[in-house]
Scaffold this active site. Structure first.
Site, PDB file in Angstrom:
ATOM      1  CE  LYS A 159      -4.444  -1.940   2.239  1.00  0.00           C
ATOM      2  NZ  LYS A 159      -5.192  -1.906   3.261  1.00  0.00           N
ATOM      3  CE1 TYR A 167      -9.957  -3.016   0.636  1.00  0.00           C
ATOM      4  CE2 TYR A 167      -8.598  -0.874  -0.259  1.00  0.00           C
ATOM      5  CZ  TYR A 167      -8.234  -2.202   0.350  1.00  0.00           C
ATOM      6  OH  TYR A 167      -6.947  -3.044   0.590  1.00  0.00           O
ATOM      7  CG  PHE A 221     -12.888   2.507   6.784  1.00  0.00           C
ATOM      8  CD1 PHE A 221     -12.674   1.865   5.762  1.00  0.00           C
ATOM      9  CD2 PHE A 221     -13.745   2.046   7.710  1.00  0.00           C
ATOM     10  CE1 PHE A 221     -12.787   0.628   6.008  1.00  0.00           C
ATOM     11  CE2 PHE A 221     -13.855   0.746   7.756  1.00  0.00           C
ATOM     12  CZ  PHE A 221     -13.466  -0.653   6.381  1.00  0.00           C
ATOM     13  NE  ARG A 263      -6.300 -11.882   5.471  1.00  0.00           N
ATOM     14  CZ  ARG A 263      -7.375 -11.128   5.750  1.00  0.00           C
ATOM     15  NH1 ARG A 263      -7.145 -10.035   4.083  1.00  0.00           N
ATOM     16  NH2 ARG A 263      -7.656 -10.598   6.848  1.00  0.00           N
ATOM     17  CB  THR A 286      -7.372  -4.829  10.083  1.00  0.00           C
ATOM     18  OG1 THR A 286      -8.177  -6.500   8.955  1.00  0.00           O
ATOM     19  CG2 THR A 286      -7.639  -3.871   9.439  1.00  0.00           C
ATOM     20  NE  ARG A 309      -2.636  -5.570   7.221  1.00  0.00           N
ATOM     21  CZ  ARG A 309      -3.669  -5.827   6.495  1.00  0.00           C
ATOM     22  NH1 ARG A 309      -4.058  -7.099   7.267  1.00  0.00           N
ATOM     23  NH2 ARG A 309      -4.543  -5.627   6.088  1.00  0.00           N
ATOM     24  CG  ASN A 336      -3.614  -2.472   6.498  1.00  0.00           C
ATOM     25  OD1 ASN A 336      -3.586  -1.851   5.752  1.00  0.00           O
ATOM     26  ND2 ASN A 336      -5.075  -2.009   7.734  1.00  0.00           N
ATOM     27  CG  HIS A 341      -5.196  -6.220  -0.380  1.00  0.00           C
ATOM     28  ND1 HIS A 341      -6.715  -6.295   0.428  1.00  0.00           N
ATOM     29  CD2 HIS A 341      -5.523  -7.389  -1.412  1.00  0.00           C
ATOM     30  CE1 HIS A 341      -7.525  -7.158  -0.473  1.00  0.00           C
ATOM     31  NE2 HIS A 341      -6.774  -7.931  -0.982  1.00  0.00           N
ATOM     32  CD  GLU A 375      -8.869  -9.183  -3.816  1.00  0.00           C
ATOM     33  OE1 GLU A 375      -9.771  -9.330  -2.898  1.00  0.00           O
ATOM     34  OE2 GLU A 375      -7.363  -9.935  -3.476  1.00  0.00           O
TER      35      GLU A 375
HETATM   36  P1  ADP Z   1      -8.096  -6.574   6.286  1.00  0.00           P
HETATM   37  O1  ADP Z   1      -7.227  -5.736   4.944  1.00  0.00           O
HETATM   38  O2  ADP Z   1      -7.597  -7.232   7.079  1.00  0.00           O
HETATM   39  O3  ADP Z   1      -8.683  -7.052   4.891  1.00  0.00           O
HETATM   40  P2  ADP Z   1     -11.019  -5.399   5.734  1.00  0.00           P
HETATM   41  O4  ADP Z   1     -10.835  -5.718   5.050  1.00  0.00           O
HETATM   42  O5  ADP Z   1     -11.655  -5.536   7.293  1.00  0.00           O
HETATM   43  O6  ADP Z   1      -8.851  -5.360   6.327  1.00  0.00           O
HETATM   44  O7  ADP Z   1     -10.813  -3.443   5.730  1.00  0.00           O
HETATM   45  C1  ADP Z   1      -9.960  -2.924   4.643  1.00  0.00           C
HETATM   46  C2  ADP Z   1      -9.229  -2.204   4.460  1.00  0.00           C
HETATM   47  O8  ADP Z   1      -9.829  -0.952   4.933  1.00  0.00           O
HETATM   48  C3  ADP Z   1      -7.457  -2.507   6.208  1.00  0.00           C
HETATM   49  O9  ADP Z   1      -7.000  -3.391   5.607  1.00  0.00           O
HETATM   50  C4  ADP Z   1      -7.695  -0.559   6.463  1.00  0.00           C
HETATM   51  O10 ADP Z   1      -6.545  -0.373   5.116  1.00  0.00           O
HETATM   52  C5  ADP Z   1      -9.124   0.137   6.207  1.00  0.00           C
HETATM   53  N1  ADP Z   1      -9.553   0.180   7.209  1.00  0.00           N
HETATM   54  C6  ADP Z   1     -10.364  -1.465   7.896  1.00  0.00           C
HETATM   55  N2  ADP Z   1     -10.511  -1.216   9.346  1.00  0.00           N
HETATM   56  C7  ADP Z   1     -10.482   0.606   9.309  1.00  0.00           C
HETATM   57  C8  ADP Z   1     -10.455   1.408  10.196  1.00  0.00           C
HETATM   58  N3  ADP Z   1     -11.655   1.193  11.024  1.00  0.00           N
HETATM   59  N4  ADP Z   1     -10.112   2.350  10.385  1.00  0.00           N
HETATM   60  C9  ADP Z   1      -9.685   3.336   9.387  1.00  0.00           C
HETATM   61  N5  ADP Z   1      -9.589   2.112   8.003  1.00  0.00           N
HETATM   62  C10 ADP Z   1      -9.280   0.889   7.941  1.00  0.00           C
HETATM   63 MG    MG Z   2     -10.167  -7.641   3.533  1.00  0.00          MG
END
Ligand code: ADP
Ligand code: MG
Length: 140
Positions: free
Chosen positions: A11, A51, A59, A87, A93, A104, A114, A117, A128
């Site tokens: 990212k 997304y 967010f 993962r 996350t 992370r 973070n 992805h 994807e």
């Molecule tokens: P992951 O990337 O671990 O699969 P999610 O699919 O839940 O996590 O969320 C997608 C992305 O959205 C996260 O990696 C992060 O960059 C962002 N994100 C998730 N939750 C939040 C939050 N509470 N505030 C800001 N950004 C968030």
């Molecule tokens: Mg996700």
């Protein structure tokens, strides 16, 4: 478990801190093979589509702004059980909850910024990968 492919993004927070190589080192050390890789600046349309599952979350706008703020590196990773393995290698996350040694934990700045992805299922990995790579770019 069979050999699988998963989709990864390094990212903007990581590319802008010059961490592409450091993250790829962790990926390779954990036994995943980078079988395709390209550095791109995502368009808003690409980020919104990628997304779209999160479009109702508070967010979402910040996330799309972030993902289009600087280049990302899109990747296909291959290996035994690659979806779940990556993962685990990524960590939680929220970096405050991520296990020691995960990408992370090592590199992420916040729950939003973070660093990486990774696909959450084999089905989503295929979708994807198809969004960012054509067959001719996947040479193993
Ligand atoms: P992951 O990337 O671990 O699969 P999610 O699919 O839940 O996590 O969320 C997608 C992305 O959205 C996260 O990696 C992060 O960059 C962002 N994100 C998730 N939750 C939040 C939050 N509470 N505030 C800001 N950004 C968030
Ligand atoms: Mg996700």
């Amino acid at each position: 478990m069979a050999i699988q492919q998963t989709f990864s993004i390094i990212k903007p927070d990581a590319t802008s801190r010059n961490l592409t190589g450091a993250i790829n080192k962790v990926i390779e050390e954990r036994g995943l093979r980078i079988v395709a890789q390209r550095r791109i600046l995502m368009t808003r349309a690409q980020a919104e589509r990628f997304y779209s599952i999160h479009s109702d979350r508070p967010f979402f706008g910040v996330l799309v702004d972030f993902m289009t703020s600087a280049p990302v590196v899109v990747q296909i990773l291959e290996g035994e059980n690659a979806v779940d393995v990556y993962r685990t290698v990524m960590g939680a996350t929220n970096p405050e909850e991520a296990a020691e040694g995960t990408i992370r934990k090592l590199f992420a700045e916040s729950i939003g910024k973070n660093s990486v992805h990774g696909s959450d299922s084999e089905e989503n990995a295929a979708l994807e990968i198809g969004q960012f790579f054509s067959e001719s770019e996947i040479v193993g």
